[in-house]
Structures are given as structure tokens and as C-alpha cells.
Scaffold this motif. Structure first.
Motif, PDB file in Angstrom:
ATOM      1  N   ALA A  19      14.162  23.165 -20.764  1.00  7.73           N
ATOM      2  CA  ALA A  19      13.077  22.345 -21.833  1.00  7.73           C
ATOM      3  C   ALA A  19      13.866  20.933 -22.303  1.00  7.73           C
ATOM      4  N   PHE A  20      14.917  20.706 -22.049  1.00  5.75           N
ATOM      5  CA  PHE A  20      15.696  19.541 -22.334  1.00  5.75           C
ATOM      6  C   PHE A  20      16.625  18.757 -21.256  1.00  5.75           C
TER       7      PHE A  20
ATOM      8  N   TYR B 256       5.767  15.607 -22.890  1.00  4.21           N
ATOM      9  CA  TYR B 256       6.972  15.461 -23.239  1.00  4.21           C
ATOM     10  C   TYR B 256       7.447  14.244 -24.050  1.00  4.21           C
TER      11      TYR B 256
ATOM     12  N   TYR C 108      12.521  16.092 -24.072  1.00  7.08           N
ATOM     13  CA  TYR C 108      12.148  17.404 -24.516  1.00  7.08           C
ATOM     14  C   TYR C 108      10.719  17.856 -24.064  1.00  7.08           C
ATOM     15  N   ASN C 109      10.626  19.241 -23.632  1.00  5.82           N
ATOM     16  CA  ASN C 109       9.228  19.485 -23.092  1.00  5.82           C
ATOM     17  C   ASN C 109       8.627  20.216 -24.149  1.00  5.82           C
ATOM     18  N   LYS C 110       7.592  19.422 -24.663  1.00 10.12           N
ATOM     19  CA  LYS C 110       6.867  20.010 -25.793  1.00 10.12           C
ATOM     20  C   LYS C 110       6.007  21.257 -25.517  1.00 10.12           C
TER      21      LYS C 110
ATOM     22  N   PHE D  45      20.058  22.691 -31.323  1.00 11.62           N
ATOM     23  CA  PHE D  45      19.896  22.428 -29.766  1.00 11.62           C
ATOM     24  C   PHE D  45      20.253  23.941 -29.115  1.00 11.62           C
TER      25      PHE D  45
ATOM     26  N   LEU E  43       8.697  23.869 -25.697  1.00 10.75           N
ATOM     27  CA  LEU E  43       9.215  24.430 -27.237  1.00 10.75           C
ATOM     28  C   LEU E  43       8.156  24.977 -28.053  1.00 10.75           C
TER      29      LEU E  43
ATOM     30  N   PRO F  24      11.807  18.897 -31.804  1.00 10.47           N
ATOM     31  CA  PRO F  24      12.914  18.818 -31.185  1.00 10.47           C
ATOM     32  C   PRO F  24      14.250  18.900 -32.074  1.00 10.47           C
TER      33      PRO F  24
ATOM     34  N   TYR G 298      18.381  24.167 -21.126  1.00  8.84           N
ATOM     35  CA  TYR G 298      19.258  22.710 -20.763  1.00  8.84           C
ATOM     36  C   TYR G 298      19.201  22.430 -19.271  1.00  8.84           C
TER      37      TYR G 298
ATOM     38  N   SER H 144      17.749  26.094 -27.270  1.00  8.49           N
ATOM     39  CA  SER H 144      18.018  26.671 -25.913  1.00  8.49           C
ATOM     40  C   SER H 144      17.790  28.165 -25.583  1.00  8.49           C
TER      41      SER H 144
END
Length: 418
Positions: free
Chosen positions: A255-256, A276, A142-144, A162, A147, A155, A178, A166
Motif C-alpha cells: 500500500a505504501f 492512488y 499510497y494505494n487508496k 504508518f 487502504l 493516509p 510497505y 501497514s
């Protein structure tokens, strides 16, 4: 395919495959980094065996299944090949692989292999037709920064969270939730989310019928399709393979990303480790998640005229030194228990996978790779039909029924032959 492989085997036995001083090695899960590392380890083998040359043939992964089958049909059979778990049954059941049992019995490092390595290498007829070099367990990158920008504080832990996360990320200009793998190698995502929604990773009923078109699995397949249909994944991700999804993550497009440790190679080179994280795959209605665990290794072809020398090459690749060097570059978890003491694997970047392994509600899932027909299913049928479903050409139910029909025939054939 069976006739093609059998004919190729007899042809190769008649003609031979290599001179006494030359070995041919084929790698199929190819990338520049992997090939460079392979050449480095092979150079050490050649130095330790003066007069021996190893010819390395590197096949691009997206076309490897077809290209290797073409090589086999033409009698161009190597001495050693990189063997994905999904191909093992096909080639072992066609008599094309040499048993490694006599070599393992005498090898000094056999006792230091993990129990799982030997178990999976003996997946066909309880015989080691392949020696795994590492394990690939899916977890969630996951991209901190994305988010935080979307107002998400942590996360997602569940499938519902999720989807919600997203949706929020996808509202940002040019961003998506995603990194979907709709092209080569995309089956893992379908299987993980299908099982997680169903609350069970059982692929077959006792009579051999597939569970793929059961209510729970259909809900899981529909969940994946809805991610794409609702714009939570990039439009062109319907064709994405490994390189595209990893690039989509480290460029900040999405992001995921669900991936194995091998994705760390490219991500760690391009992202600061504080930007991440890696966490357990999101859980479904049952409170469980079913991340796939895969593996690959080295096999010796039965047609090799240099079997002892071929084993020496495998032993160099699989020995503790070669195995750790290889896995540090490929990102797989090593097969030697001694590797646990290596500082590389105690670094924060691996924490997500080890935490997932310790989570009783995260159940590692081995796909039915023992089926001879599974290689075609994964690398051809599932890609074609999965893309049709994502694009709306067939319904989730039609996708589920096609998969169930194919897998039921394969499983019942397997049961009948036992």
C-alpha cells in the motif's frame, strides 16, 4: 579507488577519448524510457551539429558504480557522463571532471537556473563540476483502494499511524504495508526514517564523529528493521531495487511506497490517478519529517579532447527545451524557473511534492555526498550491511556502529583536508 582513478586519468590524457566528430556519453541511471528520451534529445543535437555522432553507453543502475569505475580504470573515459550526486565528490576530487564555470558564465540560460541547481552543482570546492538536471524529493505514495479495503480512512501522517496502517493492510491475503527497498538505492529509506525518529537530520557532530549510532538514529534503524521482521513488507523486498518497489506498488502488492517523482512514470501508466495519491512523508516524535532530496546532472570529463563540443551537448540536454523534455520522462523536478509555468507540473500528480516542499515541518535532507567515500558507502557498504540487519545477521546497534565508524573516518578526513 583514488590511485585507480588517477592512473586512468593520466592514461586517458595520453591516449585521448574520441575523434573530433564523435562524442561518448554515458548514462548510469538507466531505464528504457530514459534511454529513449536521451536518444531523442541527442538526435536534435546531432542534427544541429552536422558530422557529429554521439555514442550513448547505458549502464544498468544496480551495477553502474562498479561498471563505470571499471571503464575508468581501463581508460574508456567518455566526454560527458550522467553524474549522480553521490558520485560527484569522488570524481571531482580525483581531478577527473572539467569545471563548467567558464561555460556557465557565457551561457544564455544560466540566469534562468534555480538557485538550488547552481548551489548543488557547486558542491565540491564551490565549482560547477556538474550541472544538475533535476531534483528527486521523496514523498509517500499510497494505494487508496488497499487502504479502504483495510478500513483506513486517510493516509498516515505519523510513523505510529504508518505502522498501524501497514499492520492492517498486511492482514489482507497476499498484501503488505510497505514496499521496502532493501537492495540497490535503499539508503534513502534508512536515512529518512532514522532522522525522523531522531528528530534531527544532522549527520555529524562538530568534531566529525557520526551521529549514526546515537540513540535516536538507532531507534530509527530499528524501526525500519522491525517493519521487515514483523512481516509488514514482502519477504523478498530485502533485495528490491527501484523497479521492484515500483512494481510492488502498481500491482497492489503493498500500500505504501516512498519515492521521488520518477516513480510516476511507471505508476501513471498502470494505475488510474483516482486509485492512488502522494502525500508528505510521515512525521516522527518531534513532529518533523526529513525526506531526502537528491539530484543528478551532466558532467564533462577532464580527459575529453572535444570540450567545446561536449559543452554544446550538455547545453542541449540542459537547455529549457531539453531539460523539460527529459524531466517529463524521468520524473525529476526541473532546474529552470520557467518550467513552473508548464501545465505538466501543475497537474494533481505533483501536488504531493509541492505540498511537502511548503510544509515547514518537512525538512528536505541532503545526504553527505561531498564525502569522497560516500559513493562506496551508499552503493556497496550500506546495501550489504543493511541486508544483514534486515535478515537478523547483525543487530541494529551493530549496523549503526559500522555506519558510524565508516562515516566518522570519512568526515574527519574531510575536515582535516579543509
Amino acid at each position: 579507488m583514488r590511485k585507480l582513478l588517477t592512473a586512468a586519468l593520466f592514461a586517458s590524457l595520453m591516449t585521448g577519448t574520441a575523434t573530433a566528430e564523435t562524442l561518448k556519453l554515458v548514462e548510469v541511471i538507466t531505464s528504457p524510457e530514459r534511454t529513449q528520451t536521451l536518444k531523442s534529445i541527442v538526435a536534435k543535437f546531432e542534427e544541429a551539429n552536422p558530422g557529429t555522432t554521439v555514442e550513448i553507453v547505458s549502464l544498468p543502475w544496480g551495477e553502474a558504480f562498479q561498471k563505470f569505475a571499471t571503464m575508468v580504470s581501463a581508460g574508456e573515459i567518455p566526454d560527458v557522463m550522467e553524474m549522480p550526486d553521490t558520485w560527484l565528490s569522488l570524481y571531482a576530487n580525483n581531478g577527473m571532471l572539467e569545471s563548467l564555470e567558464p561555460y556557465l558564465e557565457a551561457w544564455e540560460h544560466t540566469g534562468g537556473l534555480t538557485t538550488r541547481a547552481l548551489e548543488l552543482g557547486r558542491d565540491v570546492d564551490d565549482t560547477a563540476y556538474m550541472l544538475p538536471y533535476g531534483f528527486y524529493l521523496r514523498a509517500m505514495f499510497y494505494n487508496k483502494n488497499l487502504l479502504e479495503e483495510a478500513g483506513i480512512t486517510e493516509p498516515p501522517k505519523t510513523l505510529d499511524e504508518f505502522v498501524e496502517a501497514s499492520q492492517k493492510v498486511s492482514e489482507l491475503p497476499g498484501k503488505y504495508g510497505y514496499c521496502m527497498r532493501g537492495g540497490p538505492g535503499g539508503l534513502n529509506g534508512w536515512m529518512m526514517f532514522g532522522a525522523t525518529m531522531a528528530g534531527d537530520n544532522t549527520f555529524f557532530n562538530e568534531d566529525g564523529t557520526s551521529t549514526m549510532n546515537s540513540e535516536g538514529w538507532v531507534k530509527g534503524l530499528t524501526w525500519v528493521i522491525d517493519l521487515y521482521k514483523n512481516g509488514l513488507a514482502p519477504k523478498d523486498s530485502v533485495n528490491w531495487g527501484f523497479n521492484e518497489i515500483v512494481a510492488g506498488f502498481y500491482t497492489g502488492t503493498c500500500a505504501f511506497l516512498d519515492q521521488d517523482p520518477d516513480a510516476l512514470i511507471a505508476i501513471a501508466e498502470r494505475m488510474d490517478e483516482d486509485d492512488y495519491g502522494v502525500t508528505t512523508m510521515p512525521k516522527g516524535p518531534s513532529g518533523k519529517t526529513f525526506p531526502t532530496i537528491g539530484y543528478a546532472g551532466w558532467s564533462m570529463m577532464a580527459a575529453s579532447e572535444n570540450k567545446d563540443l561536449a559543452w554544446k551537448l550538455i547545453a542541449t540536454l540542459e537547455g529549457p527545451e531539453g531539460n523539460v523534455e527529459w524531466n517529463k520522462r524521468t520524473g525529476a523536478l526541473p532546474v529552470h524557473t520557467s518550467a513552473e509555468n508548464d501545465p505538466f507540473y501543475s497537474s494533481p500528480q505533483f501536488a504531493g511534492w509541492f505540498e511537502e516542499l511548503e510544509d515547514a515541518d518537512a525538512v528536505p535532507t541532503v545526504m553527505p555526498t561531498y564525502l569522497e567515500e560516500f559513493a562506496f558507502f551508499k552503493d556497496s557498504l550500506a546495501i550489504k550491511t543493511g541486508q544483514e540487519a534486515l535478515l537478523g545477521d547483525i543487530t541494529p546497534e551493530e549496523l549503526a556502529n559500522q555506519w558510524a565508524e565508516y562515516l566518522t573516518k570519512a568526515q574527519q578526513k574531510y575536515l582535516a583536508g579543509k
